[in-house]
Scaffold this active site. Structure first.
Site, mmCIF file in Angstrom:
data_model
loop_
_atom_site.group_PDB
_atom_site.id
_atom_site.type_symbol
_atom_site.label_atom_id
_atom_site.label_comp_id
_atom_site.label_asym_id
_atom_site.label_seq_id
_atom_site.Cartn_x
_atom_site.Cartn_y
_atom_site.Cartn_z
ATOM 1 N N ASP A 1 -6.768 -6.550 3.958
ATOM 2 C CA ASP A 1 -6.113 -5.235 4.054
ATOM 3 C C ASP A 1 -6.206 -4.687 5.476
ATOM 4 O O ASP A 1 -7.308 -4.468 5.985
ATOM 5 C CB ASP A 1 -6.819 -4.282 3.065
ATOM 6 C CG ASP A 1 -6.200 -2.895 2.994
ATOM 7 O OD1 ASP A 1 -5.136 -2.664 3.582
ATOM 8 O OD2 ASP A 1 -6.818 -2.032 2.315
ATOM 9 N N SER B 1 0.832 -1.198 0.000
ATOM 10 C CA SER B 1 0.000 0.000 0.000
ATOM 11 C C SER B 1 0.871 1.255 0.000
ATOM 12 O O SER B 1 1.674 1.470 0.917
ATOM 13 C CB SER B 1 -0.900 0.013 1.232
ATOM 14 O OG SER B 1 -1.421 1.313 1.403
ATOM 15 N N HIS C 1 -1.125 -1.151 -4.410
ATOM 16 C CA HIS C 1 -2.423 -0.826 -3.805
ATOM 17 C C HIS C 1 -2.478 0.679 -3.516
ATOM 18 O O HIS C 1 -1.617 1.211 -2.817
ATOM 19 C CB HIS C 1 -2.568 -1.647 -2.513
ATOM 20 C CG HIS C 1 -3.879 -1.513 -1.816
ATOM 21 N ND1 HIS C 1 -4.996 -2.255 -2.169
ATOM 22 C CD2 HIS C 1 -4.256 -0.760 -0.759
ATOM 23 C CE1 HIS C 1 -5.997 -1.952 -1.356
ATOM 24 N NE2 HIS C 1 -5.582 -1.036 -0.487
HETATM 25 C C1 DX5 Z 1 -6.383 1.456 5.509
HETATM 26 C C2 DX5 Z 1 -5.911 1.208 4.099
HETATM 27 C C3 DX5 Z 1 -4.786 0.247 4.021
HETATM 28 C C4 DX5 Z 1 -3.544 0.699 4.745
HETATM 29 C C5 DX5 Z 1 -2.953 -0.529 5.365
HETATM 30 O O1 DX5 Z 1 -7.508 2.240 5.493
HETATM 31 O O2 DX5 Z 1 -6.971 0.677 3.318
HETATM 32 O O3 DX5 Z 1 -4.499 -0.144 2.683
HETATM 33 O O4 DX5 Z 1 -2.574 1.304 3.934
HETATM 34 O O5 DX5 Z 1 -1.901 -0.173 6.167
HETATM 35 P P1 DX5 Z 1 -1.223 -1.196 7.182
HETATM 36 O O6 DX5 Z 1 -0.693 -2.340 6.358
HETATM 37 O O7 DX5 Z 1 -0.155 -0.372 7.806
HETATM 38 O O8 DX5 Z 1 -2.281 -1.644 8.145
HETATM 39 ZN ZN ZN Z 2 -6.452 -0.213 1.317
#
Ligand code: DX5
Ligand code: ZN
Length: 214
Positions: free
Chosen positions: A173, A6, A31
């Site tokens: 996610d 992401s 992503h």
């Molecule tokens: C949260 C997003 C995610 C986020 C995940 O609202 O949809 O894609 O970037 O981040 P991590 O992996 O740090 O939980």
């Molecule tokens: Zn996301």
């Protein structure tokens, strides 16, 4: 495993360097988290940034729209270079129409469920979906911890998909690292999104490789 790092956790002042690293890595997709400050209590980035990223990579873009009424933006998401358009179940009044218009624009279509939204609500649309994204945190921020009930939802979704005889992918996610990622894979996930675990690692490429071989 398909790993989709992401960009929310990337260094926005050096985005080109981070995209170049992802290009070299075993990540299969990138992503992109779009937030509007209404559907979620945060604002991230929009279409011009996605377009700039698309110009720097050959890898498919998985665009996760945390915005109200995402069906209004199908053309702009396509023009920005998305392969997959992810819309939240909770943000679409006419979900079937939105999925049709995503397909009509030539993109793959995914529906995202918040942690409190039951998998069973997808029974009558699952055949039309290329992917379902299960949120394993409440959307809006990176770096939160994994909600363990997601593992039950992955198993239930796996059953729903096989009952329907469809080839819908399952993406997870939020709070994904090597440990939670392994549990998701075991429960039946196909795609792992990871933000802070990748960009917070000493060696992001090695972290991606570790997730890809779970
Ligand atoms: C949260 C997003 C995610 C986020 C995940 O609202 O949809 O894609 O970037 O981040 P991590 O992996 O740090 O939980
Ligand atoms: Zn996301």
């Amino acid at each position: 495993m398909i790993v989709a790092p992401s960009l929310l956790s990337a260094d926005f002042a050096r985005l080109a360097d981070d995209v170049e690293m992802l290009e070299r890595s075993r990540a299969q997709w990138l992503h992109c988290d779009v937030m509007d400050g209404v559907f979620v209590p945060n604002i991230s980035f929009g279409f011009p940034v996605i377009k700039a990223v698309a110009a720097l990579t050959d890898k498919p873009l998985d665009v996760h729209l945390m915005i109200v009424d995402p069906g209004r933006y199908v053309g702009q998401v396509r023009d920005a270079g998305a392969m997959m358009m992810n819309v939240h179940y909770e943000a679409c009044t006419h979900l079937h129409r939105t999925i049709q218009s995503i397909h009509g624009a030539g993109m793959k279509a995914a529906v995202t469920l918040n942690p409190a939204t039951p998998v069973a609500l997808l029974r009558d649309i699952i055949q039309d979906l290329d992917m379902v994204l299960l949120m394993s945190v409440n959307p809006g921020f990176g770096g939160q911890s994994f909600i363990r009930h997601t593992l039950d939802k992955i198993r239930e979704l796996r059953q729903l998909i096989s009952l329907a005889g469809s080839d819908t992918l399952i993406e997870v996610d939020g709070g994904i690292n090597r440990a939670t990622g392994a549990e998701c894979v075991q429960a039946g996930a196909d795609v792992l999104v990871a933000g802070s675990a990748v960009f917070g690692a000493q060696d992001p490429e090695a972290e991606i490789a570790a997730l890809a071989t779970l």
